[in-house]
Write a protein that holds these residues in place. Structure first.
Motif, short mmCIF file in Angstrom:
data_model
loop_
_atom_site.label_atom_id
_atom_site.label_comp_id
_atom_site.label_asym_id
_atom_site.label_seq_id
_atom_site.Cartn_x
_atom_site.Cartn_y
_atom_site.Cartn_z
N MET A 91 0.68 -1.16 -0.08
CA MET A 91 0.15 -0.02 0.03
C MET A 91 0.81 1.27 -0.04
O MET A 91 0.61 2.32 -0.97
CB MET A 91 -0.90 -0.06 1.26
N GLN A 143 -8.61 21.27 -6.48
CA GLN A 143 -7.77 20.30 -6.68
C GLN A 143 -7.89 18.92 -5.76
O GLN A 143 -7.61 19.26 -4.75
CB GLN A 143 -6.22 20.87 -6.52
N PRO A 144 -8.35 18.01 -6.52
CA PRO A 144 -8.72 16.92 -5.41
C PRO A 144 -7.37 16.21 -4.82
O PRO A 144 -6.39 16.14 -5.47
CB PRO A 144 -9.49 15.89 -6.34
N ARG A 145 -7.44 15.95 -3.67
CA ARG A 145 -6.32 15.34 -2.93
C ARG A 145 -6.07 13.89 -3.33
O ARG A 145 -6.93 13.20 -3.72
CB ARG A 145 -6.25 15.55 -1.63
N MET A 146 -4.81 13.50 -3.09
CA MET A 146 -4.64 12.03 -3.19
C MET A 146 -5.10 11.39 -2.01
O MET A 146 -5.27 11.81 -0.88
CB MET A 146 -3.02 11.88 -3.27
N PRO A 147 -5.33 10.01 -2.00
CA PRO A 147 -5.51 9.04 -0.68
C PRO A 147 -4.52 9.18 0.43
O PRO A 147 -3.26 9.64 -0.23
CB PRO A 147 -5.71 7.57 -1.35
N SER A 148 -4.60 8.78 1.53
CA SER A 148 -3.66 9.08 2.65
C SER A 148 -3.25 7.46 3.03
O SER A 148 -4.31 6.77 2.75
CB SER A 148 -4.01 9.95 3.69
N LEU A 149 -2.31 7.47 3.52
CA LEU A 149 -2.14 6.10 4.04
C LEU A 149 -2.96 5.57 5.12
O LEU A 149 -3.55 4.47 5.07
CB LEU A 149 -0.62 5.84 4.58
N LYS A 150 -3.37 6.51 6.12
CA LYS A 150 -4.40 6.25 7.19
C LYS A 150 -5.61 5.95 6.68
O LYS A 150 -6.43 5.16 7.05
CB LYS A 150 -4.31 7.10 8.18
N GLY A 151 -6.08 6.93 5.46
CA GLY A 151 -7.30 6.63 4.97
C GLY A 151 -7.40 5.21 4.11
O GLY A 151 -8.45 4.74 4.38
N LYS A 152 -6.34 4.73 3.66
CA LYS A 152 -6.38 3.54 2.94
C LYS A 152 -6.46 2.25 3.87
O LYS A 152 -7.35 1.42 3.65
CB LYS A 152 -5.21 3.36 2.21
N MET A 153 -5.91 2.51 5.04
CA MET A 153 -6.11 1.67 5.99
C MET A 153 -7.57 1.60 6.67
O MET A 153 -8.20 0.39 7.06
CB MET A 153 -5.11 1.55 7.17
N LEU A 208 0.99 3.77 -3.39
CA LEU A 208 0.61 5.10 -2.96
C LEU A 208 1.75 6.12 -3.38
O LEU A 208 1.37 7.20 -3.93
CB LEU A 208 0.07 5.27 -1.63
N THR A 214 1.58 17.27 -0.37
CA THR A 214 0.73 16.17 -0.79
C THR A 214 1.33 15.08 0.03
O THR A 214 0.43 14.26 0.36
CB THR A 214 1.13 16.03 -2.42
N LYS A 234 2.05 13.57 -9.61
CA LYS A 234 2.32 14.96 -9.02
C LYS A 234 3.78 15.22 -9.24
O LYS A 234 4.08 16.24 -9.41
CB LYS A 234 2.00 14.83 -7.57
N MET A 242 2.86 6.71 11.49
CA MET A 242 2.33 5.33 11.03
C MET A 242 2.75 4.18 11.54
O MET A 242 2.49 3.18 11.55
CB MET A 242 2.53 5.14 9.65
N LYS A 297 -9.79 0.04 4.09
CA LYS A 297 -9.98 -1.46 4.22
C LYS A 297 -11.03 -2.01 5.28
O LYS A 297 -11.40 -3.12 4.94
CB LYS A 297 -8.46 -1.87 4.52
N GLU A 340 -13.20 20.06 7.05
CA GLU A 340 -12.02 20.27 7.79
C GLU A 340 -12.33 21.87 8.27
O GLU A 340 -11.53 22.15 9.57
CB GLU A 340 -10.75 20.47 6.80
N GLN A 389 -0.19 15.15 3.36
CA GLN A 389 -1.54 15.22 3.49
C GLN A 389 -1.90 13.50 3.59
O GLN A 389 -2.62 12.99 3.95
CB GLN A 389 -2.42 15.69 2.51
N SER A 390 -0.75 12.87 2.68
CA SER A 390 -1.08 11.55 2.44
C SER A 390 -0.23 10.60 3.43
O SER A 390 -0.24 9.36 3.19
CB SER A 390 -0.63 11.09 1.18
N ASP A 391 0.14 11.12 4.57
CA ASP A 391 0.66 10.49 5.74
C ASP A 391 1.94 10.09 5.53
O ASP A 391 2.67 9.12 6.39
CB ASP A 391 -0.20 9.45 6.23
#
Lengths: 386, 260
Positions: free
Chosen positions: A11, B183-193, A15, A44, A23, A62, B196, B50, A47-49
């Motif tokens: 994952m 501008q749409p944001r990308m997914p986040s790692l915490k979001g992906k978890m 990502l 970015t 990007k 994480m 799931k 937010e 925001q994506s951690d």
């Protein structure tokens, strides 16, 4: 090759790849040309951690290790080494706090680092110090409840852009390396300014600047660990971060290989694609083999470091040394495979070749890495004789 | 602020190929994506959350596999997801789809509903506004900027052919958005978890209390007879002579093709 990554590791890699492709790739040439710090990409990644991959969950990260961090670094490096340098230098600046910071320091700084609210930089190198870490001339003198910093750091990655700086300075000049200490200095502290921004051969999207301290007063509690621990803090930080540099090597080499292999399939000479010539195939075969060997070493060492082994200097030096030498060789060969096109700015490989050179120089030159490995070998051989 | 974002799972048109013999879309093996306009709707919803707090719920009607799109929306930042799936919904046109969405929104409750301006597969741009009509609430389409939002008040810019309108509304309101909004944001790692593990709530005809006469093929006034690309026939004839002769000739031509 399949490295049997866990679902979470996949994952993270996927990502990172998505961010790199969507990007980073479209703007890398412009960032290089304009020598512009990639703030949009940093935001970015935040925001994506991605800023807190290796930071424990209790501090908002994480809770993953250096291996997962390396996977992200590799993917970003495949697209742009300037971007991945800005990203990885953040970790370099964070490790002193993560490894040696007090609970109060961790609580104060790690959550905002993990969320990407504030960037970090690590300041060791000076005009007369770098490979010779004991040559640091910046001083920190305790006066009441404050340390007073004086001196100039140079070639500091993320300098000017970062808001938190971990700085090595001498608290006792008479003790040599044992007189060095590590400190946290925040941007905006009176007496702390930035010198010139360097104009570089490669990794031009990253910021490299001087840090100037003139009677810069910081609270006593900004000392990391104890006085005299600065050299150890720096060395252990570099032990942790070196595999990340190795991952940068693997990434940029992969990016260059992909571009070269694609081009060789499309470019026709003597009525056939140039990839059909054995001379080209052999070059590509060597490149692919070297990349895979470097990747296998970097992954193994990253996992070894994460396992909590105490002394990882030799192994992390090996991963950095081998993977970055591979990166230099593969990027040069990628330019060669592409011939005239490889030399042109219209294609990405000349930039990759320029970028790759820094990997053999920063975070300990590859000559210093060989010294580290050599020193460890001497110790090991001596131990065997006993 | 309770925010609902309506999304649609669509085939990735960038990957679509046309069967050269039948001139139809080859859908096999084409990956499904969230309708690109809906990603801007989702971004708008997340931004408001937010800013003002609350939650973002993504809502879609579709087959069971549309769950993938909902999980993707959670990985980007949605808090909850509801899948409207029922055999009875199959064959719904835009009218029936809007009715179904409106029934669901009534059950779920919302202060703001966001939709993309249109879906890239059907391109009708009808479902957003129709849903608002079924709900009996105002809608503002083609939103290009949200100027202000607070309790029971919103002011936005609506994209027009030339320039934009400034539109004020109370809440609840339904907005359809254009790409220029954000501008749409990308997914986040915490979001992906989270995605799931997330539980996707499923609702069917019974749960949303939909009238069977308003849904599915039966509830759809639109009847698709045939889908084809119109052939463009062009003929050109030059008229010569004095202006009076040309006018006479033109009138004769137009009468000939029964335009006059």
């Amino acid at each position: 090759m399949d490295y049997f990554l866990t679902e979470e590791q996949q994952m993270i890699r996927d990502l990172a790849k998505e961010i790199a492709d969507e990007k980073v790739m479209p703007v890398r040439a412009e960032l290089d040309e304009k020598e512009e710090f990639p703030w949009d990409i940093m935001k970015t990644l935040a925001q994506s951690d991605f800023m807190g991959i290796y930071i424990p969950e209790e501090y908002g990260g994480m809770g993953k290790g250096g291996f997962e961090f390396s996977l992200a670094v590799e993917e970003l490096s495949r697209a742009c080494l300037g971007v991945s340098t800005s990203y990885a230098a953040n970790a370099l600046g964070t490790y002193p706090i993560l490894l040696y910071g007090s609970e109060a320091q961790k609580k104060k700084y790690l959550p905002e680092i993990a969320s990407g609210q504030r960037l970090v930089a690590f300041g060791l190198t000076e005009a007369n110090a770098g490979s010779d870490a004991a040559g640091v001339q910046t001083t920190a003198k305790l006066e009441g409840n404050e340390y007073v910093l004086n001196g100039t750091k140079q070639w500091i990655t993320n300098g000017g852009e970062a808001e938190i700086y971990t700085i090595i300075a001498m608290t006792d000049k008479n003790k040599g390396a044992r007189g060095a200490s590590a400190f946290i200095v925040e941007k905006g502290t009176p007496g702390f300014t930035f010198g010139k921004k360097e104009n570089k051969l490669g990794i031009r999207a990253s910021s490299t600047r001087e840090l100037v301290f003139e009677n810069c007063r910081i609270p006593k509690e900004n000392l990391i660990s104890k006085e005299g621990m600065g050299f150890i803090v720096a060395m252990k930080t570099l032990d942790k971060s070196r595999t990340g540099v190795g991952a940068q090597g693997v990434g940029v080499a992969q990016g260059a290989f992909d571009a070269a292999a694609n081009y060789a399939r499309e470019r026709h000479q003597f009525g056939q694609p140039v990839i059909s010539f054995q001379a080209v195939q052999h070059m590509l075969a060597d490149m692919a083999t070297q990349i895979e060997a470097a990747r296998a070493l970097v992954y193994s060492v990253a996992k070894y470091v994460d396992s909590g082994m105490k002394d990882v200097s030799k192994e992390s030096a090996m991963a950095k040394l081998f993977a970055t030498d591979v990166a230099m060789k593969v990027t040069i060969d990628a330019v060669q495979v592409m011939g005239g096109a490889g030399y042109m700015r219209e294609y990405p490989v000349e930039k990759m070749m320029r970028d790759a050179k820094i990997l053999q120089i920063y975070e300990g030159t590859n000559q210093i890495q060989r010294n580290v490995i050599g020193q460890a070998l001497i110790k090991e051989t001596a131990r065997k004789k006993d | 602020m309770n925010i609902i974002v309506c999304i649609k799972q669509v085939p990735d048109t960038a990957e679509i190929r046309i069967n050269p013999e039948t001139n139809t879309l080859m859908r096999e093996g084409v990956p499904s994506i969230i309708n690109p306009f809906d990603l801007h709707a989702l971004e708008a919803g997340i931004k408001i959350k937010e800013q003002l707090g609350g939650k973002v719920l993504v809502l879609t009607m579709g087959p069971p596999q549309a769950e993938t799109a909902l999980r993707e929306a959670i990985s980007i930042g949605a808090d909850e997801a509801v899948l409207l799936s029922d055999r009875a919904f199959a064959g719904s046109d835009t009218w029936a789809t809007s009715y179904i969405l409106a029934q669901a929104v009534r059950k779920l409750g919302a202060d703001i509903i966001f939709c993309g301006k249109q879906a890239i597969d059907g391109d009708t741009a009808q479902v957003g506004p129709e849903t608002a009509e079924f709900l009996g609430i105002p809608h503002i389409s083609y939103v290009i900027k949200i100027e202000e939002i607070k309790d029971n008040y919103i002011r936005v810019q609506r994209l027009m052919d030339e320039g934009y309108d400034i539109v004020e509304s109370g809440l609840p309101v339904l907005l359809t958005v254009v790409k220029e909004l954000n501008q749409p944001r990308m997914p986040s790692l915490k979001g992906k978890m989270a995605a799931k593990k997330a539980e996707i709530k499923k609702m069917g005809q019974a749960e949303i209390e939909a009238d069977e006469n308003n849904i599915g093929l039966k509830g759809s006034p639109t009847q698709v007879k045939n889908i084809f690309a119109p052939q463009v026939k062009t003929e050109r004839k030059m008229l010569a002579g004095a202006p009076e002769e040309q006018v006479d000739a033109l009138i004769a031509e137009l009468r000939g093709i029964k335009c006059l």
